[in-house]
Design a protein around this motif. Structure first.
Motif, PDB file in Angstrom:
ATOM      1  N   ALA A  13       0.841  -1.203   0.000  1.00  0.00           N
ATOM      2  CA  ALA A  13       0.000   0.000   0.000  1.00  0.00           C
ATOM      3  C   ALA A  13       0.878   1.255   0.000  1.00  0.00           C
ATOM      4  CB  ALA A  13      -0.936  -0.002   1.204  1.00  0.00           C
ATOM      5  N   VAL A  14       1.972   1.225   0.764  1.00  0.00           N
ATOM      6  CA  VAL A  14       2.899   2.361   0.786  1.00  0.00           C
ATOM      7  C   VAL A  14       3.546   2.527  -0.591  1.00  0.00           C
ATOM      8  CG1 VAL A  14       5.073   3.232   1.764  1.00  0.00           C
ATOM      9  CG2 VAL A  14       3.348   2.235   3.264  1.00  0.00           C
ATOM     10  N   GLU A  15       3.952   1.415  -1.214  1.00  0.00           N
ATOM     11  CA  GLU A  15       4.570   1.479  -2.547  1.00  0.00           C
ATOM     12  C   GLU A  15       3.589   2.017  -3.579  1.00  0.00           C
ATOM     13  OE1 GLU A  15       5.976  -2.511  -3.115  1.00  0.00           O
ATOM     14  OE2 GLU A  15       7.532  -2.295  -1.587  1.00  0.00           O
ATOM     15  N   ALA A  16       2.329   1.607  -3.499  1.00  0.00           N
ATOM     16  CA  ALA A  16       1.306   2.095  -4.434  1.00  0.00           C
ATOM     17  C   ALA A  16       1.105   3.600  -4.260  1.00  0.00           C
ATOM     18  CB  ALA A  16      -0.007   1.356  -4.220  1.00  0.00           C
ATOM     19  N   THR A  17       1.132   4.055  -3.018  1.00  0.00           N
ATOM     20  CA  THR A  17       1.001   5.488  -2.747  1.00  0.00           C
ATOM     21  C   THR A  17       2.198   6.237  -3.334  1.00  0.00           C
ATOM     22  OG1 THR A  17      -0.224   5.012  -0.714  1.00  0.00           O
ATOM     23  CG2 THR A  17       0.702   7.210  -0.926  1.00  0.00           C
ATOM     24  N   GLN A  18       3.383   5.671  -3.188  1.00  0.00           N
ATOM     25  CA  GLN A  18       4.593   6.289  -3.749  1.00  0.00           C
ATOM     26  C   GLN A  18       4.487   6.408  -5.272  1.00  0.00           C
ATOM     27  OE1 GLN A  18       7.626   7.359  -2.015  1.00  0.00           O
ATOM     28  NE2 GLN A  18       7.772   8.324  -4.008  1.00  0.00           N
ATOM     29  N   ARG A  19       3.975   5.344  -5.922  1.00  0.00           N
ATOM     30  CA  ARG A  19       3.795   5.395  -7.383  1.00  0.00           C
ATOM     31  C   ARG A  19       2.793   6.482  -7.764  1.00  0.00           C
ATOM     32  NH1 ARG A  19       4.087  -0.126  -6.798  1.00  0.00           N
ATOM     33  NH2 ARG A  19       1.821  -0.372  -6.904  1.00  0.00           N
ATOM     34  N   SER A  20       1.749   6.650  -6.977  1.00  0.00           N
ATOM     35  CA  SER A  20       0.777   7.717  -7.238  1.00  0.00           C
ATOM     36  C   SER A  20       1.440   9.083  -7.121  1.00  0.00           C
ATOM     37  CB  SER A  20      -0.400   7.635  -6.264  1.00  0.00           C
ATOM     38  OG  SER A  20      -1.124   6.454  -6.449  1.00  0.00           O
ATOM     39  N   PHE A  21       2.299   9.251  -6.109  1.00  0.00           N
ATOM     40  CA  PHE A  21       3.005  10.517  -5.941  1.00  0.00           C
ATOM     41  C   PHE A  21       3.891  10.823  -7.138  1.00  0.00           C
ATOM     42  CE2 PHE A  21       3.049  10.435  -0.989  1.00  0.00           C
ATOM     43  CZ  PHE A  21       1.745  10.905  -0.968  1.00  0.00           C
ATOM     44  N   ASN A  22       4.475   9.801  -7.741  1.00  0.00           N
ATOM     45  CA  ASN A  22       5.378  10.010  -8.877  1.00  0.00           C
ATOM     46  C   ASN A  22       4.665  10.595 -10.087  1.00  0.00           C
ATOM     47  OD1 ASN A  22       7.541   9.072  -7.424  1.00  0.00           O
ATOM     48  ND2 ASN A  22       7.469   7.012  -8.275  1.00  0.00           N
ATOM     49  N   THR A  23       3.332  10.497 -10.130  1.00  0.00           N
ATOM     50  CA  THR A  23       2.598  11.040 -11.278  1.00  0.00           C
ATOM     51  C   THR A  23       2.258  12.514 -11.091  1.00  0.00           C
ATOM     52  OG1 THR A  23       0.429  10.411 -10.399  1.00  0.00           O
ATOM     53  CG2 THR A  23       1.577   8.781 -11.763  1.00  0.00           C
ATOM     54  N   ILE A  24       2.662  13.098  -9.963  1.00  0.00           N
ATOM     55  CA  ILE A  24       2.384  14.517  -9.704  1.00  0.00           C
ATOM     56  C   ILE A  24       3.590  15.346 -10.129  1.00  0.00           C
ATOM     57  CG2 ILE A  24       1.871  16.241  -7.939  1.00  0.00           C
ATOM     58  CD1 ILE A  24       0.567  14.039  -6.294  1.00  0.00           C
ATOM     59  N   ARG A  25       3.329  16.419 -10.865  1.00  0.00           N
ATOM     60  CA  ARG A  25       4.401  17.296 -11.341  1.00  0.00           C
ATOM     61  C   ARG A  25       5.090  18.017 -10.195  1.00  0.00           C
ATOM     62  NH1 ARG A  25       2.354  21.567 -15.346  1.00  0.00           N
ATOM     63  NH2 ARG A  25       4.190  22.651 -14.647  1.00  0.00           N
ATOM     64  N   THR A  26       6.374  18.226 -10.339  1.00  0.00           N
ATOM     65  CA  THR A  26       7.118  18.981  -9.326  1.00  0.00           C
ATOM     66  C   THR A  26       7.833  20.187  -9.932  1.00  0.00           C
ATOM     67  OG1 THR A  26       9.051  17.587  -9.646  1.00  0.00           O
ATOM     68  CG2 THR A  26       7.547  16.973  -7.871  1.00  0.00           C
ATOM     69  N   GLY A  27       7.718  20.408 -11.217  1.00  0.00           N
ATOM     70  CA  GLY A  27       8.414  21.517 -11.854  1.00  0.00           C
ATOM     71  C   GLY A  27       9.546  21.046 -12.749  1.00  0.00           C
ATOM     72  N   ARG A  28       9.993  19.816 -12.558  1.00  0.00           N
ATOM     73  CA  ARG A  28      11.026  19.229 -13.416  1.00  0.00           C
ATOM     74  C   ARG A  28      10.375  18.208 -14.333  1.00  0.00           C
ATOM     75  NH1 ARG A  28      12.913  19.163  -8.422  1.00  0.00           N
ATOM     76  NH2 ARG A  28      12.477  16.959  -8.133  1.00  0.00           N
ATOM     77  N   ALA A  29      10.940  18.021 -15.495  1.00  0.00           N
ATOM     78  CA  ALA A  29      10.438  17.019 -16.432  1.00  0.00           C
ATOM     79  C   ALA A  29      10.686  15.627 -15.854  1.00  0.00           C
ATOM     80  CB  ALA A  29      11.125  17.160 -17.784  1.00  0.00           C
ATOM     81  N   ASN A  30       9.657  14.792 -15.889  1.00  0.00           N
ATOM     82  CA  ASN A  30       9.763  13.440 -15.350  1.00  0.00           C
ATOM     83  C   ASN A  30       8.822  12.554 -16.163  1.00  0.00           C
ATOM     84  OD1 ASN A  30       9.763  11.118 -13.849  1.00  0.00           O
ATOM     85  ND2 ASN A  30       9.492  12.135 -11.884  1.00  0.00           N
ATOM     86  N   ALA A  31       9.340  11.485 -16.732  1.00  0.00           N
ATOM     87  CA  ALA A  31       8.531  10.615 -17.589  1.00  0.00           C
ATOM     88  C   ALA A  31       7.362   9.979 -16.844  1.00  0.00           C
ATOM     89  CB  ALA A  31       9.414   9.528 -18.203  1.00  0.00           C
ATOM     90  N   SER A  32       7.471   9.818 -15.530  1.00  0.00           N
ATOM     91  CA  SER A  32       6.374   9.190 -14.782  1.00  0.00           C
ATOM     92  C   SER A  32       5.141  10.077 -14.691  1.00  0.00           C
ATOM     93  CB  SER A  32       6.844   8.778 -13.389  1.00  0.00           C
ATOM     94  OG  SER A  32       7.202   9.908 -12.640  1.00  0.00           O
ATOM     95  N   LEU A  33       5.253  11.343 -15.117  1.00  0.00           N
ATOM     96  CA  LEU A  33       4.067  12.208 -15.174  1.00  0.00           C
ATOM     97  C   LEU A  33       2.998  11.628 -16.093  1.00  0.00           C
ATOM     98  CD1 LEU A  33       5.687  15.741 -15.568  1.00  0.00           C
ATOM     99  CD2 LEU A  33       4.605  14.798 -13.538  1.00  0.00           C
ATOM    100  N   LEU A  34       3.430  10.841 -17.076  1.00  0.00           N
ATOM    101  CA  LEU A  34       2.503  10.310 -18.077  1.00  0.00           C
ATOM    102  C   LEU A  34       2.001   8.902 -17.744  1.00  0.00           C
ATOM    103  CD1 LEU A  34       4.520  11.520 -21.195  1.00  0.00           C
ATOM    104  CD2 LEU A  34       2.542  12.610 -20.154  1.00  0.00           C
ATOM    105  N   ASP A  35       2.354   8.378 -16.567  1.00  0.00           N
ATOM    106  CA  ASP A  35       1.978   7.004 -16.214  1.00  0.00           C
ATOM    107  C   ASP A  35       0.473   6.775 -16.201  1.00  0.00           C
ATOM    108  OD1 ASP A  35       4.586   6.265 -16.053  1.00  0.00           O
ATOM    109  OD2 ASP A  35       4.645   6.074 -13.856  1.00  0.00           O
TER     110      ASP A  35
END
Length: 182
Positions: A13-35
């Protein structure tokens, strides 16, 4: 449900939450934004990473190069309709997404989104706790374990729950710091 099973489920559940966080923009380009963006490819929803190479040549650009050029327009349309908030630029062979700097309002919006994801993770952990406690109570009722063992196991489950909820809080705090840092 055994204690080890409950802990394993809570870790997931913690790992799934972390993956959800990775889809949120932070101001830097990150491929996981498109997950979370799904493309309608020949009638079935398909993740972009299954249809294209996604790269980040610099801190403000994401490039998407489809394996099949006929999917270019479908990918562009899916990004436009998604909640990512980026405008795709199609040059005929590659889609470029320019990541603009985040405004303070947009940053606050992303912090709220992170909070929502964290709450979903906590609810998942609490559901695991409920299932584990129900299992323990059934064992106690059928006289498989004593009342003392039942109480001890329930205390251990509660300690695990507290531990993993705290982990989600830590991850949330780190993500909020990442989002609000200019």
């Amino acid at each position: 449900m055994k204690l080890a099973d409950a802990e394993d489920h809570m870790q997931k559940a913690v790992e799934a939450t972390q993956r959800s966080f990775n889809t949120i923009r932070t101001g830097r380009a990150n491929a996981s934004l498109l997950d979370r963006v799904m493309v309608d490819y020949y009638g079935s929803p398909t993740p972009i990473k299954s249809l294209a190479n996604i790269g980040t040549p610099d801190a403000t650009t994401i490039t998407i190069q489809p394996f099949d050029r006929t999917a270019l327009n479908s990918i562009e349309k899916a990004i436009s309709l998604s909640d990512v908030g980026l405008v795709p630029n199609n040059d005929g062979s590659v889609i470029r997404l320019n990541i603009p700097p985040l405004t303070s309002d947009r940053r606050q919006e992303f912090v709220k989104m992170a909070g929502k994801f964290a709450e979903e993770g906590k609810v998942a952990i609490r559901n695991i706790r409920r299932d584990a406690v129900d299992s323990i109570r059934k064992q106690e009722k059928s006289s498989d374990i004593s009342k003392d063992e039942s109480r001890d196991l329930q205390d251990k489950i509660q300690k695990l729950t507290d531990k993993y909820v705290a982990k989600i809080e830590e991850v949330l705090a780190a993500k909020e710091k990442d989002i609000t840092t200019v």
